[in-house]
Design an enzyme around this catalytic site. Structure first.
Site, PDB file in Angstrom:
ATOM      1  N   HIS A 177       0.817  -1.220   0.000  1.00 60.62           N
ATOM      2  CA  HIS A 177       0.000   0.000   0.000  1.00 60.62           C
ATOM      3  C   HIS A 177       0.852   1.271   0.000  1.00 60.62           C
ATOM      4  O   HIS A 177       0.383   2.324  -0.385  1.00 60.62           O
ATOM      5  CB  HIS A 177      -1.045  -0.011   1.126  1.00 60.62           C
ATOM      6  CG  HIS A 177      -0.518   0.314   2.488  1.00 60.62           C
ATOM      7  ND1 HIS A 177       0.039  -0.628   3.311  1.00 60.62           N
ATOM      8  CD2 HIS A 177      -0.459   1.483   3.184  1.00 60.62           C
ATOM      9  CE1 HIS A 177       0.408  -0.050   4.445  1.00 60.62           C
ATOM     10  NE2 HIS A 177       0.117   1.225   4.400  1.00 60.62           N
ATOM     11  N   HIS A 239       7.559  -2.473   2.688  1.00 62.20           N
ATOM     12  CA  HIS A 239       7.442  -1.017   2.544  1.00 62.20           C
ATOM     13  C   HIS A 239       8.802  -0.309   2.459  1.00 62.20           C
ATOM     14  O   HIS A 239       9.017   0.524   1.588  1.00 62.20           O
ATOM     15  CB  HIS A 239       6.651  -0.425   3.713  1.00 62.20           C
ATOM     16  CG  HIS A 239       5.318  -1.074   3.948  1.00 62.20           C
ATOM     17  ND1 HIS A 239       4.497  -1.483   2.918  1.00 62.20           N
ATOM     18  CD2 HIS A 239       4.643  -1.386   5.083  1.00 62.20           C
ATOM     19  CE1 HIS A 239       3.392  -2.008   3.424  1.00 62.20           C
ATOM     20  NE2 HIS A 239       3.462  -1.963   4.734  1.00 62.20           N
TER      21      HIS A 239
HETATM   22  C1  BG6 Z   1       1.136  -2.401   7.518  1.00 59.24           C
HETATM   23  C2  BG6 Z   1       1.759  -3.111   8.690  1.00 59.24           C
HETATM   24  O1  BG6 Z   1       1.514  -3.016   6.313  1.00 59.24           O
HETATM   25  O2  BG6 Z   1       1.578  -1.044   7.509  1.00 59.24           O
HETATM   26  C3  BG6 Z   1       1.402  -2.414   9.990  1.00 59.24           C
HETATM   27  O3  BG6 Z   1       1.282  -4.460   8.729  1.00 59.24           O
HETATM   28  C4  BG6 Z   1       1.796  -0.952   9.917  1.00 59.24           C
HETATM   29  O4  BG6 Z   1       2.058  -3.036  11.093  1.00 59.24           O
HETATM   30  C5  BG6 Z   1       1.206  -0.315   8.666  1.00 59.24           C
HETATM   31  O5  BG6 Z   1       1.311  -0.314  11.097  1.00 59.24           O
HETATM   32  C6  BG6 Z   1       1.732   1.104   8.500  1.00 59.24           C
HETATM   33  O6  BG6 Z   1       1.065   1.693   7.415  1.00 59.24           O
HETATM   34  P1  BG6 Z   1       0.910   3.270   7.325  1.00 59.24           P
HETATM   35  O7  BG6 Z   1       0.247   3.493   6.007  1.00 59.24           O
HETATM   36  O8  BG6 Z   1       0.067   3.688   8.499  1.00 59.24           O
HETATM   37  O9  BG6 Z   1       2.289   3.831   7.416  1.00 59.24           O
END
Ligand code: BG6
Length: 486
Positions: A177, A239
């Protein structure tokens, strides 16, 4: 690439799960509100629970009230969206249920189909098999896979193999994402549309780069999942490595999906191999202890509900990495991410080398802030105003505020990603080799931690993480951007 006006049947497996209800259905609502769903597109929920179409719609309606901001929720738009909805009860392990889904989909055999697997990865195989058996995988079909794709290289290969038996790679959309976040997409434009940056994006001009993803939240009741995964698998393998690839990739030969992904994966291919001899110095892992976040006392990782009190799982990781190619020779990349830290922020900071000593050793910094307050800031020096001195420097910011620029809300990552799947554009999705190269590197560090029986270093909740992570930088005479300000 398909036009946004082409109708699709979008089928959500796991339609009653957390991801669907919190993220996917609200994202569809926003697409409807923005007029981005083609008139004839249908949305089909699939889950195990017995629900009629109306019960499913009522349930989604309730969730929209909870997960869409009140001032953005327009009842007419909700009504229009819910008209597209229908529901099938399917137990994935037995084939009954797929028949009624097939009847519905076959009403429009030529229409684009999007199968979104918002289920555990262990279900991907059986769902793909059943779809194939019912001849529901047409040339116009795509499948969306959620992370985590596996738990290691081997298990990710298994997931990819089982899906790959039924779908071609060009039909597979692996979600990270972070790739849907507005500022992440902006990275490509910033780097490659501005000669002022593209010409100096190398080791001659850049001293080091930070990629920092800090979170205030703990594990949010996800003990079972998180303890098995840890921060390296949960955040770094996907990520942070995606951000690393986008920051360090060479110029792709075109903006076509596969050219972008070829350029990205070349970064992971050049990643300096895991160094077991210096692992303690280069790769830091931490685990939070009780502390205070936003003035509230919070428990330590081992005191969370359901915790296994012997757990060695890391809630924090910091790494010093090198990319062994000409562009990045001798430029360290410092990555860090952790839970229960002082503030939530995702940023990439590019530190430029001081070029000459006329005014001392100042460096310019380019701060790409992904969240919150999405924007890009270039720190530059100019003359201090006034008559007191002719040579007094002051540091200023040239700032691009993404929200002001659009004068609009920033779309959630899932809105962008769902739209791109409907359009058939794979550029913002992860190719199989990216996942596998990332696992290959992370697996070695995980094995090192496991077999060397080292303990994660404790850090107080509400701090910036373990001391060793600070030292990782101070050994180079640097510090993590922003840590001293907050
Ligand atoms: C998710 C993880 O993919 O991303 C979570 O599983 C994390 O642990 C989250 O908190 C963080 O996403 P963002 O968009 O809030 O930075």
């Amino acid at each position: 690439m398909q036009s946004v006006n082409s109708s699709n049947d979008i089928v959500f497996f796991g339609a009653l799960g957390d991801l669907s209800q919190r993220k996917l259905i609200p994202a569809l609502y926003q697409l409807e509100r923005a007029g981005q769903l083609a008139t004839e597109s249908r949305i089909i929920g699939v889950a195990r629970k017995s629900y009629s179409d109306d019960e499913f719609k009522a349930h989604c309606h309730e969730q929209l009230r909870e997960f869409v901001a009140q001032d953005e929720l327009i009842e007419d738009v909700v009504t229009k969206l819910l008209k597209r909805f229908s529901y099938h009860r399917i137990d994935f392990s037995v084939s009954d249920g797929f028949g009624s889904l097939a009847d519905q989909l076959n009403q429009f055999p030529d229409r684009g189909r999007v199968y979104y697997f918002a289920t555990a990865a262990s279900q991907y195989g059986v769902i793909s098999e059943q779809l194939d058996e019912f001849k529901l995988i047409t040339d116009n079909s795509r499948v969306v896979l959620e992370k985590p794709i596996g738990h290691s290289l081997t298990s990710s290969e298994e997931v990819n193999d089982v899906v790959g038996k039924h779908f071609k790679e060009q039909q597979i959309y692996r979600i990270d994402h972070y790739l849907g976040k507005e500022t992440v997409q902006n990275l490509l434009m910033l780097r490659f549309a501005n000669p002022v940056f593209s010409t100096i994006w190398n080791n001659q001009h850049i001293s080091h780069i930070e990629i920092s993803v800090t979170e205030k939240v703990g594990i949010e009741g996800r003990w079972g999942y998180f303890d098995d995964a840890g921060q390296l698998r949960d955040m770094v393998q996907n990520h942070l490595f995606q951000l690393l690839m986008l920051t360090a990739m060479p110029t792709p030969i075109s903006l076509r999906s596969d050219d972008i992904r070829d350029a990205k994966v070349s970064v992971l291919k050049s990643l300096r191999p895991f160094d077991p001899y210096n692992a303690d110095k280069l790769y830091i892992r931490g685990q939070y202890q009780a502390g205070t976040v936003d003035g509230k006392s919070v428990p330590g990782y081992l005191e969370e509900d359901g915790a296994n009190t012997d757990s060695l799982t890391e809630s924090f990781v910091a790494l010093k990495l090198h990319i062994d190619n000409e562009q990045w020779k001798d430029v360290p990349f410092f990555l860090r991410t952790g839970k229960r830290l002082k503030s939530k922020s995702t940023r990439i900071v590019v530190h430029f080398k001081p070029q000459h000593a006329l005014f001392g050793e100042q460096e310019n910094q380019l701060v790409i802030q992904l969240q919150p307050d999405e924007g890009i800031t270039l720190q530059i020096y100019s003359k201090e105003n006034g008559l007191t001195s002719t040579q007094q420097l002051r540091r200023d910011n040239l700032q691009l505020n993404i929200l002001d620029q659009n004068n609009d809300r920033i779309a959630d990552a899932y809105e962008r990603l769902l739209l791109e799947v409907c359009r058939g554009n794979q550029a913002l999705f992860v190719r199989r080799d990216e996942v596998e190269f990332a696992w290959r590197w992370c697996d070695q560090l995980l094995a090192f931690w496991q077999y060397n029986d080292t303990q994660p270093e404790g850090y107080a909740a509400g701090s910036w993480g373990p001391d060793s992570a600070t030292n990782l930088m101070t050994r180079h005479g640097k510090h993590w951007y922003g840590d001293n300000d907050a």
